[in-house]
Motif scaffolding. Structure first.
Motif, mmCIF file in Angstrom:
data_model
loop_
_atom_site.group_PDB
_atom_site.id
_atom_site.type_symbol
_atom_site.label_atom_id
_atom_site.label_comp_id
_atom_site.label_asym_id
_atom_site.label_seq_id
_atom_site.Cartn_x
_atom_site.Cartn_y
_atom_site.Cartn_z
ATOM 1 N N LEU A 154 -6.042 -3.091 -10.284
ATOM 2 C CA LEU A 154 -5.618 -4.146 -9.968
ATOM 3 C C LEU A 154 -4.536 -4.613 -11.004
ATOM 4 O O LEU A 154 -3.698 -5.545 -10.607
ATOM 5 N N ALA A 155 -5.004 -4.642 -12.285
ATOM 6 C CA ALA A 155 -4.431 -5.227 -13.230
ATOM 7 C C ALA A 155 -2.681 -4.876 -13.021
ATOM 8 O O ALA A 155 -2.458 -3.685 -13.129
ATOM 9 N N GLY A 156 -2.130 -5.852 -13.377
ATOM 10 C CA GLY A 156 -0.651 -5.648 -13.291
ATOM 11 C C GLY A 156 0.038 -5.316 -12.127
ATOM 12 O O GLY A 156 1.217 -5.032 -12.052
ATOM 13 N N GLN A 205 0.363 -10.333 -9.334
ATOM 14 C CA GLN A 205 0.461 -11.343 -8.323
ATOM 15 C C GLN A 205 -0.641 -11.086 -7.296
ATOM 16 O O GLN A 205 -1.104 -9.930 -6.945
ATOM 17 N N LEU A 206 -1.198 -12.378 -6.899
ATOM 18 C CA LEU A 206 -2.236 -12.061 -5.587
ATOM 19 C C LEU A 206 -1.745 -13.143 -4.761
ATOM 20 O O LEU A 206 -1.589 -14.507 -4.858
ATOM 21 N N GLN A 231 6.665 -6.592 -1.196
ATOM 22 C CA GLN A 231 5.858 -5.422 -1.049
ATOM 23 C C GLN A 231 4.824 -5.521 -1.973
ATOM 24 O O GLN A 231 4.743 -6.135 -2.875
ATOM 25 N N PHE A 232 3.651 -4.684 -1.655
ATOM 26 C CA PHE A 232 2.561 -4.890 -2.232
ATOM 27 C C PHE A 232 1.946 -3.278 -2.657
ATOM 28 O O PHE A 232 2.231 -2.610 -2.007
ATOM 29 N N ASP A 233 1.314 -3.509 -4.024
ATOM 30 C CA ASP A 233 0.635 -1.935 -4.594
ATOM 31 C C ASP A 233 -0.646 -1.835 -3.897
ATOM 32 O O ASP A 233 -1.204 -0.656 -3.969
ATOM 33 N N GLY A 234 -1.265 -3.060 -3.224
ATOM 34 C CA GLY A 234 -2.609 -2.838 -2.496
ATOM 35 C C GLY A 234 -2.544 -3.761 -1.743
ATOM 36 O O GLY A 234 -2.301 -5.035 -1.766
ATOM 37 N N ILE A 235 -3.100 -3.563 -0.621
ATOM 38 C CA ILE A 235 -3.329 -4.759 0.448
ATOM 39 C C ILE A 235 -4.986 -4.729 1.077
ATOM 40 O O ILE A 235 -5.633 -3.644 1.340
ATOM 41 N N ILE A 236 -5.604 -5.775 0.657
ATOM 42 C CA ILE A 236 -7.064 -5.852 1.250
ATOM 43 C C ILE A 236 -7.138 -6.441 2.478
ATOM 44 O O ILE A 236 -6.805 -7.939 2.380
ATOM 45 N N ASN A 237 -7.559 -6.135 3.401
ATOM 46 C CA ASN A 237 -7.920 -6.665 4.558
ATOM 47 C C ASN A 237 -9.361 -7.556 4.541
ATOM 48 O O ASN A 237 -10.509 -6.751 4.610
ATOM 49 N N ALA A 238 -9.224 -8.688 4.701
ATOM 50 C CA ALA A 238 -10.638 -9.398 4.549
ATOM 51 C C ALA A 238 -10.653 -10.509 5.956
ATOM 52 O O ALA A 238 -11.445 -11.438 5.806
#
Ligand code: ATR
Length: 277
Positions: free
Chosen positions: A116-118, A144-145, A181-188
């Motif tokens: 997640l870092a960076g 960025q979150l 754009q995102f490097d990771g997407i978490i669906n909650a």
């Protein structure tokens, strides 16, 4: 024997009894763990009778997480920020509320070796599930979150609770640009429960991005199926998070964090042909 339980409605499908009984065997801890159904609005009574009969700790699942936070005599910092608790400990004759979902998610992302870092991370959803993990996600130091939600006002409200956070890169959403754009997407979101996915544009995936759905299911959720169709290779559902949050709860109750490898393999044997665990 020391008594533990999970409270929810419904609760019969919960894997928590299986997981905690396995942890207890592994760690040679003499305890019982059961599933107790408590209808909405009935958690306080159910917790009281559990405490009266010697209950020492419990997990809390849908729909009681906010009530559990409110009813507890003491709250961890994570619970105070999130307004939701998934673990209660009986200490000095009162309930103490904790939230191990965030640590569970981080432990699972760590097991997957997804950093997640960076990185630019999107957390989709602004209900109790998001609130429980937002603090620990911010602590992991993403560049960025962004909290994205169908109803922007709820995303803004959630972010406002974290405005004093040292890494509060968290923003409300009122329209994603095509460039986002995102490097990771978490669906909650709860969309997966209804077999739906959040209506994000196709353009959100950065090259090499990961897709994580906090819900677990036997078949890929609609969100993960969509990510796969968009070419996202790194995909996982919330099974690992479920096991890891349980290990964190067990550690709070018993002072020892059980190894999770055995139960992970037992409940979901690895399939070599699939990215999904
Ligand atoms: P939980 O405690 O599980 O997070 P919740 O507080 O009811 O449950 O929140 C549900 C979340 O899932 C919300 O972010 C909700 O979006 P809204 O705030 O716009 O209602 C989101 N959600 C539920 N169904 C959805 C769907 N079909 N598409 C997108 N988001 C959805």
């Amino acid at each position: 024997m020391d008594r533990y339980a999970v409270f929810g409605y419904p609760v019969s499908h919960s894997l928590s009894p299986k997981i905690h009984r396995q942890f207890a065997l592994q760690e040679e801890q003499a305890l019982t763990y059961e599933a107790i159904e408590a209808a909405p609005g009935m958690l306080e009574d159910a917790l009281q009778s559990f405490a009266n009969s010697g209950g020492l700790g419990c997990n809390i699942t849908v729909p009681h997480k906010a009530d559990a936070a409110r009813l507890a005599a003491r709250q961890s910092d994570a619970v105070a920020l999130a307004g939701a608790a998934n673990t209660l400990c009986r200490r000095q004759g009162a309930w103490e509320a904790h939230n191990t979902d965030g640590l569970g998610l981080l432990a699972d992302l760590g097991a997957l070796k997804w950093t997640l870092a960076g990185r630019r991370i999107a957390l989709v959803g602004a209900g109790g599930a998001s609130a429980g993990v937002l603090g620990p996600l911010l602590d992991a130091g993403p560049a960025q979150l962004l909290v994205l939600n169908r109803t922007p006002a709820r995303a803004k409200e959630l972010c406002s609770r974290f405005k004093n956070h040292p890494r509060a890169y968290c923003l409300g959403w009122d329209g994603l640009t095509v460039a986002a754009q995102f490097d990771g997407i978490i669906n909650a979101t709860a969309a997966s429960l209804a077999g739906e996915r959040p209506a994000l544009p196709q353009t959100v995936w950065a090259p090499g991005a990961f897709a994580y759905d906090m819900m677990y299911a036997a078949a890929p959720t609609a969100f993960l199926a969509w990510a796969g169709a968009e070419g996202v290779q790194a995909r996982a559902d919330g099974f690992g998070m479920l096991v890891e949050q349980a290990a964190e709860a067990f550690a709070l109750w018993r002072g020892v964090r059980p190894s999770t490898a055995g139960i992970r393999a037992q409940l979901r044997p690895p399939t070599p042909s699939s990215n999904l665990r």
